[in-house]
Design an enzyme around this catalytic site. Sequence first.
Site, PDB file in Angstrom:
ATOM      1  N   GLY A   1      92.547  75.090  -3.396  1.00  0.00           N
ATOM      2  CA  GLY A   1      92.972  76.392  -3.884  1.00  0.00           C
ATOM      3  C   GLY A   1      91.943  77.066  -4.770  1.00  0.00           C
ATOM      4  O   GLY A   1      91.202  76.427  -5.511  1.00  0.00           O
TER       5      GLY A   1
ATOM      6  N   CYS B   1      94.026  55.228 -14.646  1.00  0.00           N
ATOM      7  CA  CYS B   1      94.920  54.333 -15.391  1.00  0.00           C
ATOM      8  C   CYS B   1      95.497  53.185 -14.562  1.00  0.00           C
ATOM      9  O   CYS B   1      95.472  52.028 -14.996  1.00  0.00           O
ATOM     10  CB  CYS B   1      96.100  55.119 -15.965  1.00  0.00           C
TER      11      CYS B   1
ATOM     12  N   TYR C   1      85.394  55.003 -23.318  1.00  0.00           N
ATOM     13  CA  TYR C   1      86.434  54.012 -23.024  1.00  0.00           C
ATOM     14  C   TYR C   1      86.411  53.635 -21.550  1.00  0.00           C
ATOM     15  O   TYR C   1      86.694  52.484 -21.188  1.00  0.00           O
ATOM     16  CB  TYR C   1      87.814  54.507 -23.479  1.00  0.00           C
ATOM     17  N   VAL C   2      86.041  54.564 -20.672  1.00  0.00           N
ATOM     18  CA  VAL C   2      85.950  54.252 -19.245  1.00  0.00           C
ATOM     19  C   VAL C   2      84.889  53.180 -19.013  1.00  0.00           C
ATOM     20  O   VAL C   2      85.109  52.203 -18.286  1.00  0.00           O
ATOM     21  CB  VAL C   2      85.627  55.519 -18.423  1.00  0.00           C
ATOM     22  N   ALA C   3      83.734  53.364 -19.661  1.00  0.00           N
ATOM     23  CA  ALA C   3      82.637  52.407 -19.506  1.00  0.00           C
ATOM     24  C   ALA C   3      83.046  51.021 -19.991  1.00  0.00           C
ATOM     25  O   ALA C   3      82.832  50.011 -19.302  1.00  0.00           O
ATOM     26  CB  ALA C   3      81.412  52.892 -20.280  1.00  0.00           C
ATOM     27  N   LEU C   4      83.634  50.959 -21.186  1.00  0.00           N
ATOM     28  CA  LEU C   4      83.977  49.660 -21.767  1.00  0.00           C
ATOM     29  C   LEU C   4      85.121  48.981 -21.021  1.00  0.00           C
ATOM     30  O   LEU C   4      85.126  47.754 -20.856  1.00  0.00           O
ATOM     31  CB  LEU C   4      84.334  49.828 -23.243  1.00  0.00           C
ATOM     32  N   GLU C   5      86.088  49.767 -20.562  1.00  0.00           N
ATOM     33  CA  GLU C   5      87.191  49.174 -19.792  1.00  0.00           C
ATOM     34  C   GLU C   5      86.675  48.578 -18.483  1.00  0.00           C
ATOM     35  O   GLU C   5      87.047  47.455 -18.113  1.00  0.00           O
ATOM     36  CB  GLU C   5      88.261  50.227 -19.517  1.00  0.00           C
TER      37      GLU C   5
ATOM     38  N   HIS D   1     109.758  38.286 -35.459  1.00  0.00           N
ATOM     39  CA  HIS D   1     108.907  37.108 -35.623  1.00  0.00           C
ATOM     40  C   HIS D   1     109.096  36.132 -34.466  1.00  0.00           C
ATOM     41  O   HIS D   1     110.223  35.933 -34.011  1.00  0.00           O
ATOM     42  CB  HIS D   1     109.264  36.419 -36.947  1.00  0.00           C
TER      43      HIS D   1
ATOM     44  N   GLU E   1     104.454  42.503 -35.961  1.00  0.00           N
ATOM     45  CA  GLU E   1     104.989  42.330 -37.313  1.00  0.00           C
ATOM     46  C   GLU E   1     103.876  42.303 -38.361  1.00  0.00           C
ATOM     47  O   GLU E   1     104.112  42.559 -39.544  1.00  0.00           O
ATOM     48  CB  GLU E   1     105.827  41.054 -37.411  1.00  0.00           C
TER      49      GLU E   1
ATOM     50  N   CYS F   1      94.656  59.508 -12.492  1.00  0.00           N
ATOM     51  CA  CYS F   1      95.389  58.383 -13.079  1.00  0.00           C
ATOM     52  C   CYS F   1      95.878  57.412 -12.013  1.00  0.00           C
ATOM     53  O   CYS F   1      95.646  56.208 -12.105  1.00  0.00           O
ATOM     54  CB  CYS F   1      96.576  58.908 -13.890  1.00  0.00           C
TER      55      CYS F   1
ATOM     56  N   GLY G   1      80.608  60.461 -18.955  1.00  0.00           N
ATOM     57  CA  GLY G   1      81.416  61.647 -19.213  1.00  0.00           C
ATOM     58  C   GLY G   1      82.008  62.241 -17.947  1.00  0.00           C
ATOM     59  O   GLY G   1      81.701  61.814 -16.828  1.00  0.00           O
TER      60      GLY G   1
ATOM     61  N   LYS H   1      92.882  50.711 -12.995  1.00  0.00           N
ATOM     62  CA  LYS H   1      92.195  50.131 -14.164  1.00  0.00           C
ATOM     63  C   LYS H   1      93.049  49.068 -14.834  1.00  0.00           C
ATOM     64  O   LYS H   1      92.589  47.958 -15.123  1.00  0.00           O
ATOM     65  CB  LYS H   1      91.841  51.261 -15.128  1.00  0.00           C
TER      66      LYS H   1
END
Length: 505
Positions: A150, A82, A219-223, A488, A493, A77, A308, A85
């Site tokens: 480890g 994350c 989602y990794v590919a599209l992002e 608003h 909303e 991340c 993947g 990205k």
Amino acid sequence: MAALCRGRHRWKRTNCCMNTGNRTVIGRYDYDLVVIGGGSGGLACSKEAAQLGLKVAVLDYVEPSVKGTKWGLGGTCVNVGCIPKKLMHQAALLGTAVKDAKKYGWQISGPVSHDWATMAEAVQNHVRSLNWGHRVQLQDKKVKYLNIKGSLLDEHTVKGLTKAGKEMVLTARNIVIATGGRPKYPTNIPGAIEHGLTSDDVFWLKKSPGKTLVVGASYVALECAGFLTGIGLDTTVMVRSIALRGFDQQMAGLVTDYMGSYGTRFAWKCVPKRVDKLPSGALQVTWTNTETNNEHSGTYDSVLWAVGRAPETKALGLDKLGVQLNNETGKIVVGPDESTSVPNIFAFGDIGEGRPELTPTAIKAGKLLARRLAGQSTKLMNYDNVPTTVFTPLEYGCVGLSEEEAEKRHGKDGIEIYHAFYKPLEFTVAERDASQCYIKVVCEQGEDQKILGLHFTGPNAGEVTQGFAMAFQCGATYSHLLQTVGIHPTCAEEVIKVNITKRSG
């Protein structure tokens, strides 16, 4: 032996042997808890355990990627997920904002261009600051940080290997595995490994990747394809079957439709066959269209594989201990309390079979596990209704069930779907197309109409979805939605105003 060695580590050469049996028998350990993996989940677990009075060590070692990319403490991340990205996504959004700004009266003279090196350096410097911050936090919480690889010798013993090849043996009352996963390369495509990148590399590139082929539709590919397009790079996404598998497919279609209008190219129903490096340095990719069986080729500066992720389990020695793995995925089979098939060994996060591969989930699960191991709580992690957002050019946030999953569980006649298209106010003056800005609320049929799923495409989807996610923990119903007063003018909303059902046509 136990008394003499308690509280300190024993270094030895790799080929030496050491008998730790006495320590295990008499129940004396170096640590109350040893955590293998210094990602978001492992760090959260170790710090929480230390705050509750346990003596804790965390082991973290990053194997460089195939391309030699390496990074510091903090896991996927922080370093290659994350955080970088979202920052590069923000860079792309700013490019769109500059175009919008002219309609709002900003006088911008001359062409606007993007410099990859400037962005990359700024993002990488921020990531390094987070690496340092994590080390400081471990020190403040009195967690022993060990930059070693480890593996397990038994249910109370961990062997650590340094970069220099020295071995270290630690014993612990409990061991937690939180090693996460790494991107996969296709092994059956010539040239894929030699000439390709993954998300482990793209955020640490010093130079622009240039014209890029992104293989995969996760989602990794599209992002990645989204922010590459947004900063002005010629980007193509090659999709074998469907986009955003596991997500609501109507919403996935809206995301990819918007990306197409945004400038991202899509090669649907295509499978790459080989990657060759030309004398010019460009990469020639050959692929097959699975519908026509025709072969095609194209040249790119970079090929990014997003097909993947594989769990980091192979080097842990789990097979020798009898820790049960899912044979198909390689992930660790875990119980509701994150226990494995071997007593005193626990696992959570991306490494756990059936667990969401999401940072906040791992952090919360890690903290709850630490509290249970410290005897402070019996509370288990609730993996239902976990919200998430896909940070594509048009963001997609969701929580709860997809329409497909709701129909599968409750039947088509057992659900009611309220939906609406809307136009963000920000899009009006800028004259931006809002055709894919859409809201879907999936409810259970009946008097209460309990909300089963909420889906939102639009600006700041993560911010919108996060707020509604709490309502799911309180058993939100459609009537609750209607009783809520909106703020608003906001996109959020629009969610509380949905009143048209899909059933109505």
